[in-house]
Design a protein around this motif. Structure first.
Motif, PDB file in Angstrom:
ATOM      1  N   ASN A  19       0.828  -1.209   0.000  1.00  0.00           N
ATOM      2  CA  ASN A  19       0.000   0.000   0.000  1.00  0.00           C
ATOM      3  C   ASN A  19       0.863   1.260   0.000  1.00  0.00           C
ATOM      4  N   VAL A  20       1.877   1.214   0.852  1.00  0.00           N
ATOM      5  CA  VAL A  20       2.759   2.372   0.961  1.00  0.00           C
ATOM      6  C   VAL A  20       3.427   2.648  -0.377  1.00  0.00           C
ATOM      7  N   LEU A  21       3.900   1.564  -0.998  1.00  0.00           N
ATOM      8  CA  LEU A  21       4.593   1.735  -2.275  1.00  0.00           C
ATOM      9  C   LEU A  21       3.634   2.215  -3.363  1.00  0.00           C
ATOM     10  N   ALA A  22       2.408   1.665  -3.350  1.00  0.00           N
ATOM     11  CA  ALA A  22       1.416   2.079  -4.345  1.00  0.00           C
ATOM     12  C   ALA A  22       1.111   3.558  -4.184  1.00  0.00           C
ATOM     13  N   GLU A  23       1.012   3.960  -2.921  1.00  0.00           N
ATOM     14  CA  GLU A  23       0.711   5.365  -2.664  1.00  0.00           C
ATOM     15  C   GLU A  23       1.857   6.258  -3.139  1.00  0.00           C
ATOM     16  N   MET A  24       3.074   5.795  -2.841  1.00  0.00           N
ATOM     17  CA  MET A  24       4.240   6.565  -3.289  1.00  0.00           C
ATOM     18  C   MET A  24       4.239   6.700  -4.800  1.00  0.00           C
ATOM     19  N   GLU A  25       3.933   5.572  -5.445  1.00  0.00           N
ATOM     20  CA  GLU A  25       3.960   5.565  -6.892  1.00  0.00           C
ATOM     21  C   GLU A  25       2.909   6.528  -7.449  1.00  0.00           C
ATOM     22  N   SER A  26       1.720   6.467  -6.846  1.00  0.00           N
ATOM     23  CA  SER A  26       0.652   7.330  -7.358  1.00  0.00           C
ATOM     24  C   SER A  26       1.015   8.790  -7.125  1.00  0.00           C
ATOM     25  N   LYS A  27       1.698   9.032  -6.011  1.00  0.00           N
ATOM     26  CA  LYS A  27       2.124  10.412  -5.769  1.00  0.00           C
ATOM     27  C   LYS A  27       3.134  10.839  -6.816  1.00  0.00           C
ATOM     28  N   GLN A  28       4.059   9.929  -7.119  1.00  0.00           N
ATOM     29  CA  GLN A  28       5.066  10.238  -8.119  1.00  0.00           C
ATOM     30  C   GLN A  28       4.418  10.609  -9.441  1.00  0.00           C
ATOM     31  N   ARG A  29       3.474   9.756  -9.842  1.00  0.00           N
ATOM     32  CA  ARG A  29       2.825   9.977 -11.129  1.00  0.00           C
ATOM     33  C   ARG A  29       2.209  11.366 -11.206  1.00  0.00           C
ATOM     34  N   ASN A  30       1.727  11.807 -10.071  1.00  0.00           N
ATOM     35  CA  ASN A  30       0.961  13.056 -10.086  1.00  0.00           C
ATOM     36  C   ASN A  30       1.796  14.287  -9.762  1.00  0.00           C
ATOM     37  N   THR A  31       3.084  14.091  -9.591  1.00  0.00           N
ATOM     38  CA  THR A  31       3.881  15.201  -9.078  1.00  0.00           C
ATOM     39  C   THR A  31       4.259  16.200 -10.158  1.00  0.00           C
ATOM     40  N   MET A  32       3.959  15.886 -11.420  1.00  0.00           N
ATOM     41  CA  MET A  32       4.416  16.730 -12.517  1.00  0.00           C
ATOM     42  C   MET A  32       4.181  18.202 -12.231  1.00  0.00           C
ATOM     43  N   ILE A  33       3.018  18.502 -11.797  1.00  0.00           N
ATOM     44  CA  ILE A  33       2.776  19.854 -11.304  1.00  0.00           C
ATOM     45  C   ILE A  33       1.488  19.769 -10.508  1.00  0.00           C
TER      46      ILE A  33
ATOM     47  N   ALA B 184       3.986  31.180 -16.468  1.00  0.00           N
ATOM     48  CA  ALA B 184       5.232  30.415 -16.515  1.00  0.00           C
ATOM     49  C   ALA B 184       4.916  28.928 -16.602  1.00  0.00           C
ATOM     50  N   LYS B 185       5.719  28.220 -17.359  1.00  0.00           N
ATOM     51  CA  LYS B 185       5.491  26.793 -17.561  1.00  0.00           C
ATOM     52  C   LYS B 185       6.588  26.006 -16.867  1.00  0.00           C
ATOM     53  N   GLU B 186       6.192  25.240 -15.873  1.00  0.00           N
ATOM     54  CA  GLU B 186       7.161  24.505 -15.079  1.00  0.00           C
ATOM     55  C   GLU B 186       6.699  23.079 -14.860  1.00  0.00           C
ATOM     56  N   GLY B 187       7.632  22.212 -14.609  1.00  0.00           N
ATOM     57  CA  GLY B 187       7.296  20.848 -14.241  1.00  0.00           C
ATOM     58  C   GLY B 187       8.398  20.252 -13.401  1.00  0.00           C
ATOM     59  N   PHE B 188       8.029  19.312 -12.566  1.00  0.00           N
ATOM     60  CA  PHE B 188       9.027  18.620 -11.763  1.00  0.00           C
ATOM     61  C   PHE B 188       8.511  17.234 -11.453  1.00  0.00           C
ATOM     62  N   ILE B 189       9.389  16.256 -11.520  1.00  0.00           N
ATOM     63  CA  ILE B 189       8.991  14.904 -11.150  1.00  0.00           C
ATOM     64  C   ILE B 189      10.195  14.160 -10.595  1.00  0.00           C
ATOM     65  N   GLU B 190       9.914  13.238  -9.675  1.00  0.00           N
ATOM     66  CA  GLU B 190      11.008  12.399  -9.178  1.00  0.00           C
ATOM     67  C   GLU B 190      10.601  10.953  -9.379  1.00  0.00           C
ATOM     68  N   PHE B 191      11.564  10.124  -9.671  1.00  0.00           N
ATOM     69  CA  PHE B 191      11.266   8.721  -9.949  1.00  0.00           C
ATOM     70  C   PHE B 191      12.510   7.889  -9.663  1.00  0.00           C
ATOM     71  N   ASP B 192      12.336   6.596  -9.751  1.00  0.00           N
ATOM     72  CA  ASP B 192      13.394   5.674  -9.356  1.00  0.00           C
ATOM     73  C   ASP B 192      14.062   5.084 -10.591  1.00  0.00           C
ATOM     74  N   VAL B 193      15.380   5.225 -10.683  1.00  0.00           N
ATOM     75  CA  VAL B 193      16.136   4.620 -11.778  1.00  0.00           C
ATOM     76  C   VAL B 193      17.109   3.615 -11.183  1.00  0.00           C
ATOM     77  N   ASN B 194      16.826   2.361 -11.386  1.00  0.00           N
ATOM     78  CA  ASN B 194      17.676   1.274 -10.872  1.00  0.00           C
ATOM     79  C   ASN B 194      18.020   1.461  -9.396  1.00  0.00           C
ATOM     80  N   GLY B 195      17.029   1.870  -8.616  1.00  0.00           N
ATOM     81  CA  GLY B 195      17.234   1.993  -7.180  1.00  0.00           C
ATOM     82  C   GLY B 195      17.726   3.357  -6.718  1.00  0.00           C
ATOM     83  N   TYR B 196      17.923   4.272  -7.641  1.00  0.00           N
ATOM     84  CA  TYR B 196      18.371   5.614  -7.273  1.00  0.00           C
ATOM     85  C   TYR B 196      17.251   6.627  -7.525  1.00  0.00           C
TER      86      TYR B 196
END
Lengths: 434, 434
Positions: A19-33, B184-196
């Protein structure tokens, strides 16, 4: 030593992890702006309807359900017409929609203006099919011009259909409340209130130094937390005192200043009713942080300023004293010009502190100046310290300056934010043109 | 059934849980507003130096370490001077800093302009103490005016000290690259690349419809992923083709268009070298999404447009065909005005498709129009369908319109974004003034 079967022990933990990971993932997806459109039930739109010549000038915010609402209004004795309407409509602690126009402040406009503000609320309400009392109205722009009621009424009618929770609408609405601002001020945060995910977003506009008489400060915050109106009101007052009331740009409170918070309860948490509720503490903390965030952005703005200065008074006998000192120092024109001149002129800071109207024992204070990482001590118990002037100059060349005054006389702290004063701004802009 | 001792089983899981929760919490704390300053090693600043009369006009971006760099430049045969300089400096796939001015495009400025662009790079490089070849230069604004080299050189010198990773600097820099843009047009996202954990942020500016000859499109993306320059170049090209190359505002490519991506490797992941690496796939997906996000914001802008339209062609024989159809339809003035007029004029869409220069079998296509949730079928295998015209009108009143064309002839898909064409914009603005 206890032993567990694999399933008994493993499964609930694994489920939580998932659940925690799913939530993190969904947050990530939506973080664009993220912006106020990410608050449950909130739709908005910002349009250009022609009150201003080029830029967006009509902002519409709407909650799908009526919300608990609280506001802090200007302390100026001259109060703009929309403030009068909004004060009345929010008296019951409920609101569902906000309409803001930029370009005309609807202040000192008398009967005609009051009728205009009423018409804004009426039109928006009837287009939405809600009660007029659920609509709040705000205006910003030029003072004393006839209010363009017809254009705005027409603009509302044309744009209500466009209300949406799409991300770009968040940018539109944040821009539609601006006047001389050089950038839109937005914030968004999500946090956990008693096990429920709560979203809080906000937009604000500040005052340029160029037009002090147009320097309205507006902030609109929306959240999906469920909270009792009275409690919300108390929290909003407290948070405003520690954020918007702790910034200084030109020192004036405009006729139109307004901070509004809508809390529509769609997060689904049990309604917060007590300040001591742990969930309420979390909410308050985030509310205060959001207001500080927006307040700092307001200070950051203004073409007339080149620096952002944080003032902190520590070890004061009480918070009010600390706040008063911070405000007086950050408001001092002599201090502000010293900041612009990269001049570690501690005498001006001490002088301003002495004028704050609160007990101030100069011979007991420590003073520090610098950037965020390094603050150099220039006074210890009132005694000037030797320091590397060259290094200090270098620190003061940075965009963010930190001033810390330790009163050595208690445990209270207050923090405030201000800009510098750059006298050549007007000259600069009268010479250069595009 | 296996059994575990409490410690052996419990501790590693608990540790992981704690880490995950700590990370979530830290993300929450930082979510207030994220922008390119949240990318490791990235500092920036945006200042007003007087090339434009009022608004910010100098943008500085800096990476603490040299970065892999890739760019896509304008396809226009007339190329602005800064493009020439940047093309040369990025040839080795490395860059560390970007300097952008707004207000003057430095295009069609000849020797004087080229010297100006070179001076921008030289000044910024020497102030930063880095090699000139590591600096990229971009300009946007009026074409054919003498380039104000001295002012910009002076401005760079005055503002390098202010480079910071503070959040407000992200807003400044995003605003400093704008011209006729309304936000202004901005975006930001964070994600996991091979554990980083990898951060990716971007800013962009688009073209207003008001000044087609000023309509530069600029985008600057920064990330801390570690990636080989050649691979980055390939990914950037592909992502630009599916994002910035799939939008249409006024159909023209300006002399100054530029998309740059810096990847400074500070995330600490093993350098990505292969497109098939799972980490690279994740990075690419986010890169493409970020570019699509920024591209859609560009379309959303422009006071001359009132609607955002998404065009999708599905079941095409190949992606190029699908892309060509999307571009031709979204570029058609007749289609655009129909969107403005809320007119479900499918004839214009089919007509545009027929002009795309690719095989198009009208009698085999299905066409749908509507809003995001509901698209009404208006054609089935080329045969007009009956539908509720009143309901369709209602859908087309919304701010976001969706057009879907199914070719029933393959498996490829392409998506693009465009605006409507509102002919009364100029009139409107010539009548109203602030």
């Amino acid at each position: 030593m206890f032993r567990y079967s694999e399933e008994r022990f493993y499964e609930p933990l694994l489920k939580t992890m998932k659940n925690v990971l799913a939530e993190m993932e969904s947050k990530q997806r939506n973080t664009m702006i993220k912006n106020i459109t990410n608050v449950r039930g909130i739709k908005c739109w910002g349009a250009h309807i022609g009150v201003k010549s080029m830029r967006r000038d009509l902002a519409l915010i709407y909650s799908e359900v009526p919300a608990s609402a609280a506001a802090v209004f200007t302390q100026n004795q001259v109060v703009a017409e929309p403030i009068k309407v909004s004060r009345k409509h929010i008296a019951d602690g409920k609101a569902q929609a906000i309409v803001v126009n930029a370009g005309n402040a609807n202040a000192c406009t008398g009967e005609q203006g009051l009728a205009g503000a009423e018409a804004m609320a009426e039109t928006y309400a009837s287009e939405l099919g809600i009660d007029k009392d659920l609509v709040l109205v705000a205006s910003t722009g030029i003072i004393g011009e006839p209010f363009p009621t017809d254009d705005i009424v027409e603009g509302i009618k044309e744009n209500v259909d466009k209300l949406t929770n799409k991300s770009n609408a968040g940018a539109f609405v944040a821009n539609a409340i601006l006047t001389t601002d050089t950038f839109a001020k937005e914030g968004f945060i999500e946090f956990d209130v008693n096990g429920y995910e709560v979203n809080l977003g906000g937009i604000a506009k500040g005052s340029g130094m160029i037009h002090p008489n147009m320097g309205t400060m507006l902030a609109f915050l929306v959240t999906d937390v469920a909270i009792e109106p009275k409690l919300l009101k108390r929290l909003v007052k407290k948070a405003v005192d520690r954020s918007f009331n702790m910034i200084t740009v030109d020192g004036d409170t405009s006729t139109n200043d307004m901070v509004v918070v809508l809390a529509n309860g769609m997060a689904g948490n049990e309604v917060l009713t007590k300040e001591k509720d742990p969930g309420c503490k979390v909410f308050y903390e985030n509310l205060e942080n959001m207001m500080i965030h927006l307040a700092k952005l307001i200070v950051s703005d203004g073409e007339g300023s080149s620096k952002f200065v944080q003032y902190q008074v520590t070890h004061a006998p009480d918070e009010l004293t600390a706040r008063k000192l911070v405000r007086t120092i950050s408001d001092s024109s002599l201090v502000k010009t010293a900041m612009f001149g990269r001049d570690p002129n501690w005498g001006r800071i001490i002088c301003a502190a002495g004028n704050a109207g609160v007990p101030f024992d100069y011979e007991n204070v420590d003073l520090y100046l610098g950037d965020e990482e390094t603050q150099i001590q220039v006074l210890e118990k009132g005694v000037p310290q030797d320091y590397d002037r060259h290094y200090m100059k270098k620190l003061l060349r940075e965009s963010h300056i930190y001033v810390k005054l330790n009163l050595n006389n208690g445990r209270a702290t207050a923090t405030g934010w201000g800009s510098d004063l750059t006298t050549d701004y007007v000259l600069f802009n009268s010479v250069y043109t595009t």
